[in-house]
Design a protein around this motif. Structure first.
Motif, mmCIF file in Angstrom:
data_model
loop_
_atom_site.group_PDB
_atom_site.id
_atom_site.type_symbol
_atom_site.label_atom_id
_atom_site.label_comp_id
_atom_site.label_asym_id
_atom_site.label_seq_id
_atom_site.Cartn_x
_atom_site.Cartn_y
_atom_site.Cartn_z
ATOM 1 N N GLY A 75 69.933 -54.352 25.759
ATOM 2 C CA GLY A 75 70.188 -54.317 24.329
ATOM 3 C C GLY A 75 71.439 -53.565 23.916
ATOM 4 N N THR A 76 72.193 -53.052 24.873
ATOM 5 C CA THR A 76 73.423 -52.326 24.539
ATOM 6 C C THR A 76 74.599 -53.298 24.519
ATOM 7 O OG1 THR A 76 73.894 -51.790 26.857
ATOM 8 C CG2 THR A 76 72.555 -50.204 25.598
ATOM 9 N N LYS A 77 75.708 -52.836 23.955
ATOM 10 C CA LYS A 77 76.924 -53.654 23.931
ATOM 11 C C LYS A 77 78.139 -52.738 23.814
ATOM 12 C CE LYS A 77 76.328 -54.772 19.021
ATOM 13 N NZ LYS A 77 75.159 -53.975 18.745
ATOM 14 N N PRO A 78 79.274 -53.199 24.317
ATOM 15 C CA PRO A 78 80.491 -52.381 24.287
ATOM 16 C C PRO A 78 80.902 -51.944 22.884
ATOM 17 C CG PRO A 78 80.784 -54.223 25.763
ATOM 18 C CD PRO A 78 79.486 -54.433 25.058
ATOM 19 N N ALA A 79 80.593 -52.730 21.878
ATOM 20 C CA ALA A 79 80.958 -52.363 20.501
ATOM 21 C C ALA A 79 80.332 -51.030 20.083
ATOM 22 C CB ALA A 79 80.535 -53.471 19.538
ATOM 23 N N ASP A 80 79.259 -50.635 20.745
ATOM 24 C CA ASP A 80 78.562 -49.388 20.409
ATOM 25 C C ASP A 80 78.908 -48.224 21.343
ATOM 26 O OD1 ASP A 80 77.289 -50.780 18.363
ATOM 27 O OD2 ASP A 80 75.537 -51.243 19.608
ATOM 28 N N TRP A 81 79.800 -48.451 22.313
ATOM 29 C CA TRP A 81 80.122 -47.407 23.279
ATOM 30 C C TRP A 81 80.757 -46.197 22.604
ATOM 31 C CZ3 TRP A 81 82.712 -50.555 27.809
ATOM 32 C CH2 TRP A 81 81.701 -51.203 28.543
ATOM 33 N N LYS A 82 80.276 -45.027 23.007
ATOM 34 C CA LYS A 82 80.856 -43.750 22.577
ATOM 35 C C LYS A 82 81.046 -42.902 23.827
ATOM 36 C CE LYS A 82 78.624 -43.620 18.022
ATOM 37 N NZ LYS A 82 78.085 -44.963 17.991
ATOM 38 N N GLY A 83 82.113 -42.143 23.844
ATOM 39 C CA GLY A 83 82.358 -41.276 24.992
ATOM 40 C C GLY A 83 83.186 -41.964 26.056
ATOM 41 N N ALA A 84 83.286 -41.305 27.183
ATOM 42 C CA ALA A 84 84.112 -41.772 28.294
ATOM 43 C C ALA A 84 83.308 -42.701 29.203
ATOM 44 C CB ALA A 84 84.651 -40.587 29.075
ATOM 45 N N VAL A 85 83.367 -43.983 28.923
ATOM 46 C CA VAL A 85 82.654 -44.977 29.726
ATOM 47 C C VAL A 85 83.320 -45.051 31.108
ATOM 48 C CG1 VAL A 85 82.056 -47.434 29.863
ATOM 49 C CG2 VAL A 85 82.037 -46.268 27.655
ATOM 50 N N PRO A 86 82.526 -45.113 32.173
ATOM 51 C CA PRO A 86 83.118 -45.159 33.513
ATOM 52 C C PRO A 86 83.970 -46.418 33.709
ATOM 53 C CG PRO A 86 80.751 -45.540 33.606
ATOM 54 C CD PRO A 86 81.067 -45.165 32.209
ATOM 55 N N SER A 87 84.993 -46.281 34.517
ATOM 56 C CA SER A 87 85.884 -47.405 34.812
ATOM 57 C C SER A 87 85.168 -48.426 35.690
ATOM 58 C CB SER A 87 87.129 -46.903 35.545
ATOM 59 O OG SER A 87 86.778 -46.453 36.844
ATOM 60 N N VAL A 88 85.728 -49.614 35.746
ATOM 61 C CA VAL A 88 85.192 -50.655 36.624
ATOM 62 C C VAL A 88 85.240 -50.169 38.072
ATOM 63 C CG1 VAL A 88 85.633 -52.976 37.545
ATOM 64 C CG2 VAL A 88 85.678 -52.574 35.067
ATOM 65 N N GLU A 89 86.307 -49.497 38.452
ATOM 66 C CA GLU A 89 86.438 -48.996 39.826
ATOM 67 C C GLU A 89 85.317 -48.021 40.163
ATOM 68 O OE1 GLU A 89 88.991 -48.949 37.542
ATOM 69 O OE2 GLU A 89 90.053 -50.681 38.370
ATOM 70 N N GLU A 90 85.005 -47.141 39.231
ATOM 71 C CA GLU A 90 83.919 -46.188 39.452
ATOM 72 C C GLU A 90 82.581 -46.921 39.587
ATOM 73 O OE1 GLU A 90 81.984 -42.192 37.388
ATOM 74 O OE2 GLU A 90 83.779 -43.084 36.517
ATOM 75 N N LEU A 91 82.358 -47.899 38.735
ATOM 76 C CA LEU A 91 81.113 -48.675 38.789
ATOM 77 C C LEU A 91 81.004 -49.439 40.108
ATOM 78 C CD1 LEU A 91 81.117 -50.036 35.129
ATOM 79 C CD2 LEU A 91 79.648 -48.212 36.049
ATOM 80 N N VAL A 92 82.108 -49.998 40.572
ATOM 81 C CA VAL A 92 82.109 -50.720 41.855
ATOM 82 C C VAL A 92 81.732 -49.772 42.988
ATOM 83 C CG1 VAL A 92 83.636 -51.819 43.560
ATOM 84 C CG2 VAL A 92 83.648 -52.597 41.176
ATOM 85 N N ASN A 93 82.308 -48.576 43.007
ATOM 86 C CA ASN A 93 81.952 -47.593 44.046
ATOM 87 C C ASN A 93 80.465 -47.265 43.992
ATOM 88 O OD1 ASN A 93 84.544 -47.406 45.096
ATOM 89 N ND2 ASN A 93 85.100 -45.718 43.754
ATOM 90 N N GLN A 94 79.931 -47.112 42.782
ATOM 91 C CA GLN A 94 78.513 -46.800 42.638
ATOM 92 C C GLN A 94 77.636 -47.976 43.060
ATOM 93 O OE1 GLN A 94 78.984 -45.571 38.545
ATOM 94 N NE2 GLN A 94 78.588 -43.439 39.084
ATOM 95 N N LEU A 95 78.079 -49.203 42.820
ATOM 96 C CA LEU A 95 77.330 -50.376 43.282
ATOM 97 C C LEU A 95 77.279 -50.407 44.814
ATOM 98 C CD1 LEU A 95 78.666 -53.070 40.810
ATOM 99 C CD2 LEU A 95 76.250 -52.489 41.120
ATOM 100 N N GLN A 96 78.385 -50.058 45.456
ATOM 101 C CA GLN A 96 78.421 -50.025 46.922
ATOM 102 C C GLN A 96 77.499 -48.934 47.469
ATOM 103 O OE1 GLN A 96 82.675 -49.576 47.131
ATOM 104 N NE2 GLN A 96 82.991 -51.759 47.546
ATOM 105 N N GLU A 97 77.539 -47.771 46.848
ATOM 106 C CA GLU A 97 76.662 -46.666 47.271
ATOM 107 C C GLU A 97 75.197 -47.013 47.038
ATOM 108 O OE1 GLU A 97 78.158 -43.454 44.898
ATOM 109 O OE2 GLU A 97 80.009 -43.290 46.068
#
Length: 156
Positions: A75-97
Motif C-alpha cells: 500500500g505504499t508508494k514513492p509519492a509518500d516517501w519521506k527521508g533518505a530512501v535507500p538507493s537501488v544499489e543498496e537494495l540490490v546488495n540487501q537482496l543478495q545478502e
C-alpha cells in the motif's frame, strides 16, 4: 532450507537481479501514468515483503531498518516517501545478502504452522512458496515499467 525450494528462490532472485542490472539508472524513479509505483519501489518492495514473510520483519528481523515498511510495504508508494530512501544499489546488495540468509532457513522450520493463516496459507513452506510467486509477479511489473518507460518517456 529444502533444496528444491531454495533453487526456486535462487533462480527467481537471479532473474530479478539480472533484470534490475539492465535498468538504466535514469529510469528507476520514473512512474509511468497509470502505475502506482516505480522500478525503485518494486525492488525495495520485494526485499521488504520477503523479509516480512520469511524473517518476521520488523519485529523478529533486524537486517533492514524499520523505515522499509513505510517506504516499500504493501500500500505504499514513492509519492509518500519521506527521508533518505535507500538507493537501488543498496537494495540490490540487501537482496543478495537476503538470498544467503534464505538458504540458511532450517528445513524443519518450513513445516511449522503459521500463527494465523495468511491468504489461505497455513505453513511456513506455503508462505515461502508464495514469496517466490510474489517476487516473480514484481519481476513482471518491473519488466513492464522498464519497457513502457523506454518506449514512451525516454524516446520523447
Amino acid at each position: 532450507m529444502n533444496q528444491h525450494l531454495y533453487k526456486q528462490f535462487e533462480m527467481t532472485r537471479g532473474l530479478f537481479l539480472r533484470n534490475v542490472s539492465n535498468v538504466p539508472a535514469e529510469i528507476v524513479d520514473i512512474q509511468p501514468e497509470g502505475f502506482n509505483n516505480t522500478i525503485h519501489w518494486h525492488i525495495g518492495h520485494v526485499l521488504t515483503v520477503t523479509e516480512q514473510f520469511l524473517f518476521g520483519f520488523p519485529k523478529k528481523s533486524a537486517y533492514l531498518p524499520e523505515d522499509y515498511v513505510e517506504w516499500f510495504g504493501n500500500g505504499t508508494k514513492p509519492a509518500d516517501w519521506k527521508g533518505a530512501v535507500p538507493s537501488v544499489e543498496e537494495l540490490v546488495n540487501q537482496l543478495q545478502e537476503q538470498l544467503v540468509r534464505i538458504k540458511d532457513i532450517p528445513e524443519e522450520a518450513l513445516d511449522e504452522k503459521l500463527k494465523k493463516p495468511f491468504l489461505g496459507l497455513e505453513t511456513f513452506r506455503e508462505l515461502a512458496n508464495f514469496a517466490v510467486f510474489h517476487e516473480t509477479n514484481h519481476l513482471g511489473q518491473l519488466h513492464t515499467i522498464k519497457l513502457l518507460v523506454e518506449r514512451t518517456v525516454v524516446k520523447n
